[in-house]
Write a protein that holds these residues in place. Structure first.
Motif, PDB file in Angstrom:
ATOM      1  N   THR A 159       0.832  -1.192   0.000  1.00 15.97           N
ATOM      2  CA  THR A 159       0.000   0.000   0.000  1.00 15.97           C
ATOM      3  C   THR A 159       0.872   1.250   0.000  1.00 15.97           C
ATOM      4  OG1 THR A 159      -1.719  -1.162   1.239  1.00 15.97           O
ATOM      5  CG2 THR A 159      -1.811   1.234   1.234  1.00 15.97           C
ATOM      6  N   VAL A 160       0.531   2.194  -0.834  1.00 19.15           N
ATOM      7  CA  VAL A 160       1.286   3.447  -0.905  1.00 19.15           C
ATOM      8  C   VAL A 160       1.051   4.241   0.378  1.00 19.15           C
ATOM      9  CG1 VAL A 160       1.575   5.631  -2.143  1.00 19.15           C
ATOM     10  CG2 VAL A 160       1.133   3.507  -3.411  1.00 19.15           C
ATOM     11  N   PRO A 161       2.107   4.660   1.093  1.00 19.19           N
ATOM     12  CA  PRO A 161       1.920   5.389   2.347  1.00 19.19           C
ATOM     13  C   PRO A 161       1.409   6.809   2.106  1.00 19.19           C
ATOM     14  CG  PRO A 161       4.253   5.292   1.807  1.00 19.19           C
ATOM     15  CD  PRO A 161       3.540   4.418   0.807  1.00 19.19           C
ATOM     16  N   VAL A 162       0.699   7.319   3.109  1.00 16.98           N
ATOM     17  CA  VAL A 162       0.117   8.661   3.043  1.00 16.98           C
ATOM     18  C   VAL A 162       0.754   9.530   4.122  1.00 16.98           C
ATOM     19  CG1 VAL A 162      -1.998  10.018   3.291  1.00 16.98           C
ATOM     20  CG2 VAL A 162      -2.074   7.798   2.142  1.00 16.98           C
ATOM     21  N   PHE A 163       1.090  10.763   3.745  1.00 21.83           N
ATOM     22  CA  PHE A 163       1.653  11.717   4.696  1.00 21.83           C
ATOM     23  C   PHE A 163       0.959  13.066   4.520  1.00 21.83           C
ATOM     24  CE2 PHE A 163       4.994   8.680   3.651  1.00 21.83           C
ATOM     25  CZ  PHE A 163       5.425   8.280   4.907  1.00 21.83           C
ATOM     26  N   LEU A 164       0.941  13.845   5.584  1.00 21.23           N
ATOM     27  CA  LEU A 164       0.384  15.191   5.514  1.00 21.23           C
ATOM     28  C   LEU A 164       1.467  16.161   5.066  1.00 21.23           C
ATOM     29  CD1 LEU A 164      -1.709  15.229   8.808  1.00 21.23           C
ATOM     30  CD2 LEU A 164      -2.568  15.058   6.471  1.00 21.23           C
ATOM     31  N   ALA A 165       1.084  17.115   4.202  1.00 24.03           N
ATOM     32  CA  ALA A 165       2.047  18.062   3.663  1.00 24.03           C
ATOM     33  C   ALA A 165       1.462  19.472   3.664  1.00 24.03           C
ATOM     34  CB  ALA A 165       2.440  17.663   2.242  1.00 24.03           C
ATOM     35  N   ASP A 166       2.329  20.439   3.538  1.00 22.67           N
ATOM     36  CA  ASP A 166       1.931  21.843   3.462  1.00 22.67           C
ATOM     37  C   ASP A 166       1.165  22.064   2.163  1.00 22.67           C
ATOM     38  OD1 ASP A 166       1.836  24.638   3.058  1.00 22.67           O
ATOM     39  OD2 ASP A 166       3.685  24.926   4.199  1.00 22.67           O
ATOM     40  N   PRO A 167      -0.029  22.647   2.221  1.00 24.49           N
ATOM     41  CA  PRO A 167      -0.805  22.882   0.995  1.00 24.49           C
ATOM     42  C   PRO A 167      -0.032  23.677  -0.055  1.00 24.49           C
ATOM     43  CG  PRO A 167      -2.151  23.288   2.933  1.00 24.49           C
ATOM     44  CD  PRO A 167      -0.766  23.075   3.426  1.00 24.49           C
ATOM     45  N   ALA A 168       0.843  24.594   0.386  1.00 22.86           N
ATOM     46  CA  ALA A 168       1.605  25.392  -0.576  1.00 22.86           C
ATOM     47  C   ALA A 168       2.565  24.540  -1.388  1.00 22.86           C
ATOM     48  CB  ALA A 168       2.379  26.494   0.161  1.00 22.86           C
ATOM     49  N   ASP A 169       3.052  23.447  -0.814  1.00 18.78           N
ATOM     50  CA  ASP A 169       3.971  22.560  -1.539  1.00 18.78           C
ATOM     51  C   ASP A 169       3.246  21.720  -2.572  1.00 18.78           C
ATOM     52  OD1 ASP A 169       6.245  23.418  -0.200  1.00 18.78           O
ATOM     53  OD2 ASP A 169       6.093  21.877   1.357  1.00 18.78           O
ATOM     54  N   LEU A 170       2.002  21.398  -2.306  1.00 24.51           N
ATOM     55  CA  LEU A 170       1.285  20.451  -3.168  1.00 24.51           C
ATOM     56  C   LEU A 170       0.997  21.000  -4.557  1.00 24.51           C
ATOM     57  CD1 LEU A 170      -1.226  18.889  -0.610  1.00 24.51           C
ATOM     58  CD2 LEU A 170       1.035  18.066  -1.295  1.00 24.51           C
TER      59      LEU A 170
ATOM     60  N   GLY B 261      -4.999  17.002   3.977  1.00 23.03           N
ATOM     61  CA  GLY B 261      -6.030  16.568   4.910  1.00 23.03           C
ATOM     62  C   GLY B 261      -7.385  17.185   4.650  1.00 23.03           C
ATOM     63  N   ALA B 262      -7.469  18.049   3.623  1.00 23.01           N
ATOM     64  CA  ALA B 262      -8.731  18.709   3.290  1.00 23.01           C
ATOM     65  C   ALA B 262      -9.180  18.362   1.879  1.00 23.01           C
ATOM     66  CB  ALA B 262      -8.584  20.225   3.441  1.00 23.01           C
ATOM     67  N   GLY B 263      -8.667  17.264   1.327  1.00 22.57           N
ATOM     68  CA  GLY B 263      -9.139  16.778   0.042  1.00 22.57           C
ATOM     69  C   GLY B 263      -8.159  16.874  -1.106  1.00 22.57           C
ATOM     70  N   THR B 264      -7.088  17.669  -0.965  1.00 24.05           N
ATOM     71  CA  THR B 264      -6.091  17.770  -2.029  1.00 24.05           C
ATOM     72  C   THR B 264      -5.091  16.632  -1.908  1.00 24.05           C
ATOM     73  OG1 THR B 264      -6.288  20.178  -2.129  1.00 24.05           O
ATOM     74  CG2 THR B 264      -4.298  19.209  -3.066  1.00 24.05           C
TER      75      THR B 264
ATOM     76  N   GLU C 132      -3.473  10.344  12.713  1.00 29.83           N
ATOM     77  CA  GLU C 132      -2.750   9.106  12.446  1.00 29.83           C
ATOM     78  C   GLU C 132      -3.660   8.033  11.859  1.00 29.83           C
ATOM     79  OE1 GLU C 132       0.553   8.905  12.532  1.00 29.83           O
ATOM     80  OE2 GLU C 132       0.361  11.037  13.000  1.00 29.83           O
ATOM     81  N   ALA C 133      -4.883   7.927  12.400  1.00 25.95           N
ATOM     82  CA  ALA C 133      -5.828   6.937  11.868  1.00 25.95           C
ATOM     83  C   ALA C 133      -6.237   7.291  10.448  1.00 25.95           C
ATOM     84  CB  ALA C 133      -7.062   6.848  12.769  1.00 25.95           C
ATOM     85  N   GLY C 134      -6.344   8.589  10.163  1.00 27.32           N
ATOM     86  CA  GLY C 134      -6.693   9.020   8.813  1.00 27.32           C
ATOM     87  C   GLY C 134      -5.634   8.637   7.807  1.00 27.32           C
TER      88      GLY C 134
ATOM     89  N   PHE D 101      -8.137  11.164   2.715  1.00 24.81           N
ATOM     90  CA  PHE D 101      -7.555  12.416   2.247  1.00 24.81           C
ATOM     91  C   PHE D 101      -8.354  13.626   2.732  1.00 24.81           C
ATOM     92  CE2 PHE D 101      -6.243   9.298  -1.094  1.00 24.81           C
ATOM     93  CZ  PHE D 101      -4.927   9.212  -0.668  1.00 24.81           C
ATOM     94  N   ARG D 102      -9.482  13.357   3.382  1.00 22.67           N
ATOM     95  CA  ARG D 102     -10.213  14.390   4.119  1.00 22.67           C
ATOM     96  C   ARG D 102     -10.288  13.911   5.571  1.00 22.67           C
ATOM     97  NH1 ARG D 102     -13.004  18.576   2.096  1.00 22.67           N
ATOM     98  NH2 ARG D 102     -13.033  18.812  -0.175  1.00 22.67           N
ATOM     99  N   LEU D 103      -9.482  14.492   6.423  1.00 24.02           N
ATOM    100  CA  LEU D 103      -9.450  14.064   7.815  1.00 24.02           C
ATOM    101  C   LEU D 103     -10.685  14.565   8.544  1.00 24.02           C
ATOM    102  CD1 LEU D 103      -5.705  14.699   8.731  1.00 24.02           C
ATOM    103  CD2 LEU D 103      -6.780  12.593   7.916  1.00 24.02           C
ATOM    104  N   PRO D 104     -11.144  13.815   9.545  1.00 20.61           N
ATOM    105  CA  PRO D 104     -12.312  14.280  10.296  1.00 20.61           C
ATOM    106  C   PRO D 104     -11.976  15.494  11.132  1.00 20.61           C
ATOM    107  CG  PRO D 104     -11.347  12.375  11.354  1.00 20.61           C
ATOM    108  CD  PRO D 104     -10.621  12.541  10.055  1.00 20.61           C
TER     109      PRO D 104
END
Length: 243
Positions: free
Chosen positions: A2-13, A45-48, A136-138, A144-147
């Motif tokens: 499974t491809v791992p998921v990490f949170l990133a700065d929206p400006a970087d994306l 974490g907000a859909g992007t 972490e659970a997300g 990709f949209r955290l609660p």
């Protein structure tokens, strides 16, 4: 794998390539030990979502290239669970399972019969733990949209949530109708109230009914407060067609 998921700065994306650093980038480089050519998904974490590949691995960061970028729409109807504060670490367990099950908003509720009380510094630490658990659970469940883990609510605030909802539900062992039989809306918020270990007090139930909520029976067995929310979420996810 499974491809791992990490949170990133929206400006970087929005960049074609960038250095992924900070705590998340350090975890990807030093703990997960991602290497050149390996895939990872980054999200705000907000859909992007940015599907990336490692160009150059570093000691505590990664140089990555964005292969594809897309948006995950918000699910409708939204599922909101008001969680009576459980004892000990069961609160984090409830948050973890509800995040994995796709709950959109989790509201800690200081019910009258809660054994646990969040006050002062303890409130801040407990809320931070719930939010960290959701993050972490997300990631683990590839959300990709955290609660949203809201600030603690009192009974009056919960009643206001129920009043504004498209459907307000209070899980109660004396209800006549099963949760699975309720007619569910196609949009708006479905707000589900889960009581604490000691149950929901009569005055709280009266306030919720006055706000327009209906009572529903989850099943023939009595679940712990930490597991009732995820069980209710599973039923409603299926009934609304989100699953």
């Amino acid at each position: 794998m499974t491809v791992p998921v990490f949170l990133a700065d929206p400006a970087d994306l929005v960049l074609p390539e960038f250095t992924f650093g900070g705590p998340e980038g350090r975890h990807a480089a030093a703990v997960r030990r991602l290497r050149e050519g390996e895939r990872l998904d980054l999200t705000d974490g907000a859909g992007t979502v940015a599907e990336c590949v490692v160009l150059v691995p570093g000691k505590d960061s990664l140089r990555v290239e964005v292969l594809r970028r897309y948006e995950v729409p918000e699910s409708r109807p939204r599922l909101v669970v008001v969680q009576g504060l459980p004892k000990g670490e069961r609160g984090e367990l409830a948050v973890e399972m509800m995040t994995e099950a796709g709950v959109d908003v989790i509201v800690p509720w200081a019910a009258l019969r809660c054994v646990t009380r969040w006050k002062g510094e303890r409130e801040a630490k407990s809320l931070a733990r719930w939010r960290s658990t959701a993050r972490e659970a997300g990631k683990q469940s590839r959300r990709f949209r955290l609660p949203e883990v809201a600030a603690p609510a009192g009974t009056a605030e919960v009643a206001a949530l129920l009043s504004a909802a498209a459907l307000g539900i209070v899980l109660h062992e004396e209800a006549d109708s099963p949760l699975s039989a309720l007619e569910v809306p196609g949009d708006g918020d479905i707000v589900v109230v889960v009581g604490p270990e000691g149950g929901i007090a009569d005055e709280e139930l009266s306030a919720f009914r006055a706000a327009g909520a209906v009572t529903a029976l989850l099943g023939p067995t009595v679940l712990r407060t930490s597991t009732a929310g995820v069980a209710a979420a599973a039923v409603l996810q299926s009934r609304t067609g989100r699953w």
